[in-house]
Design a protein around this motif. Structure first.
Motif: not given
Length: 500
Positions: A457-471
């Motif tokens: 986990y480099e450089r950036y802080i903040g909220v993002f997602m982990v998810h399945c890419h079968i949409l």
């Protein structure tokens, strides 16, 4: 640049004879700038992407009772995700927490770091609850970061082709006679996103909005092909073949892999098939020679999907016409590519924490419910906390439930925003299968299997997602918010364990 999100009428061939369209379906689909595929965006490390997203779609309220996961009030609410880029996930950067309702505009300002890997990325809408509908309408496009690998002499000399591969599961509206991708669409009484329905629909994959495009090559020529799987579900096994016109017997021709998910591998792997799951990218060099290096004779060759049998209407993805004066073009040497692999291996001694993500789909309710570690996505739940500067070992699984009909027996493509991961995959080489340690941002986890990944986990802080890419799985709740925080801010959050 400006991306206008709007309905547009386009045509997709419905009947092909010898590569020529004999009939078309007119389709009315959500689009970027009125086309079946979004425009190509190009940038270089250190650039800033300035994109005005203009939502010109009409307001379409959801029917009551279809808002189980904090979904937006309309399937026409939208936003933008730059898939694979190592950029900030907050503010007006790669922030998928933003939602633009119809009539709104938003100026994205996405700063690309100066050391960002050059490669093949893509962009698409990412509004929770509406992602499958929008992306499978064609709301996706290529995002190319130019840089060091493009200067390698043999690569610089090669003509470049970008292939945004889409699967648009349109049904014909009985009233309008137009193809559509809309909530509640059914084919033979079954929702169009259900496994197996795409195959029964007998639709064609589109490449850059075209069906079975023709690629011109000279005998002996080298081209660079950038594959982007922008479909919602189907696995593809991309294979380049010479086909005997009398018997139909196929001979496999090599594709030389140089990058995966935008990240240069530092090697040149001769592949028989390029495995592509949703969101995968692969850069290959293709040379119009046989296995012995002799220039191919003039004629027609084929890019096919080897997952489909010879009778399938959508097996042939593109035709390659080899014609003209032979040329002698070289492939790059591995010693030229090795220094360009941008990321250092993660060593055992670097690991500071452990994370788990078990992807499951409950099908004993309508709509189904996607789960990560037994929980469905809740936009109001605190995100899983990850430490800036930390290095995690992830165990990602698609658990099997052979005696429990409540769970769908499926594997799942794991995708994480912002930071890529290192993993071991199997490549289908010309000389057989081989394992390779690579960097990716999306990996398919087969049913009953566990993948072991490592990420920094480099450089950036903040909220993002982990998810399945079968949409549609993501829309059903197979998604979890992560938050990278500064040391001392770990606080309370779901999920993982850190050793310091």
């Amino acid at each position: 640049m400006k991306l206008e999100v709007k309905y547009a009428i386009n045509k997709i061939p419905s009947v092909l004879v010898d590569g020529k369209a004999q009939n078309f379906d007119s389709v009315k689909l959500r689009s970027y700038n009125g086309s079946l595929v979004g425009p190509v965006i190009e940038a270089r490390p250190g650039d800033t992407l300035n994109i005005l997203l203009d939502n010109q779609l009409p307001v379409e309220p959801r029917p009551p009772g279809t808002d189980p996961h904090g979904m937006p009030p309309s399937f026409n609410t939208t936003n933008l995700h730059v898939h694979g880029l190592h950029v900030s996930p907050v503010g007006n950067s790669d922030n998928v927490m933003i939602g633009l309702v119809p009539g709104q505009q938003f100026h994205y300002e996405i700063k690309i770091p100066k050391d960002h890997p050059a490669g093949t990325y893509w962009y698409h809408s990412h509004i929770h609850g509406s992602t499958a509908i929008q992306v499978s309408s064609g709301m996706a496009g290529a995002l190319i970061i130019r840089g060091d690998i493009d200067k390698v002499p043999a690569i610089k000399a090669a003509q470049e082709k970008i292939f945004v591969i889409q699967q648009i599961p349109y049904v014909i509206n009985a009233q309008t006679k137009l193809g559509q991708v809309e909530p509640g669409d059914l084919f033979e009484g079954v929702p169009v996103f259900v496994p197996g329905i795409w195959e029964r629909m007998k639709r064609y994959f589109t490449l850059n909005g075209e069906v079975q495009p023709t690629i011109q090559m000279k005998p002996g020529e080298v081209q660079r092909w950038r594959f982007i799987h922008a479909g919602f579900r189907a696995k593809l096994e991309l294979k380049l073949v010479r086909r005997d016109p009398k018997t139909g017997v196929e001979e496999t021709l090599p594709q030389y892999l140089i990058a995966l998910d935008g990240i240069t591998t530092g090697s040149l792997d001769a592949l028989a098939e390029v495995e592509m799951h949703p969101a995968y990218r692969a850069d290959v060099l293709v040379r119009a020679t046989d296995k012995a290096g002799k220039a191919l004779p003039e004629g027609t060759y084929w890019l096919v999907d080897a997952t489909q049998d010879a009778k399938s209407v959508s097996r042939d993805l593109a035709r390659i016409v080899v014609k003209g004066t032979a040329v002698a073009m070289a492939l790059p040497k591995e010693k030229e590519l090795a220094p360009l692999a941008p990321l250092a291996d993660i060593q055992d001694s670097e690991i500071t924490g452990h994370q788990k993500a078990a992807f499951e789909l409950r099908i004993d309710s309508v709509p189904p419910v996607g789960l990560i570690n037994g929980k469905t996505f809740d936009p109001n739940a605190p995100p899983r906390k990850l430490l800036l500067g930390g290095v995690d070992h992830w165990e990602v699984s698609s658990p099997a439930h052979p005696n429990d009909p409540r769970f769908a027996p499926e594997g799942h493509p794991f995708h994480i925003h912002v930071n890529p991961f290192q993993c071991t995959i199997k490549l289908k080489g010309m000389d057989g299968e081989k394992k390779k340690r690579v960097w990716k941002d999306t990996i398919f986890v087969e049913l009953g299997e566990t993948m072991h990944l490592r990420t920094r986990y480099e450089r950036y802080i903040g909220v993002f997602m982990v998810h399945c890419h079968i949409l549609d799985h993501g829309d059903f709740g197979m998604m979890e918010a992560m938050e990278v925080v500064l040391p001392g801010d770990m606080g309370h959050g779901g999920g993982g364990h850190h050793t310091h």
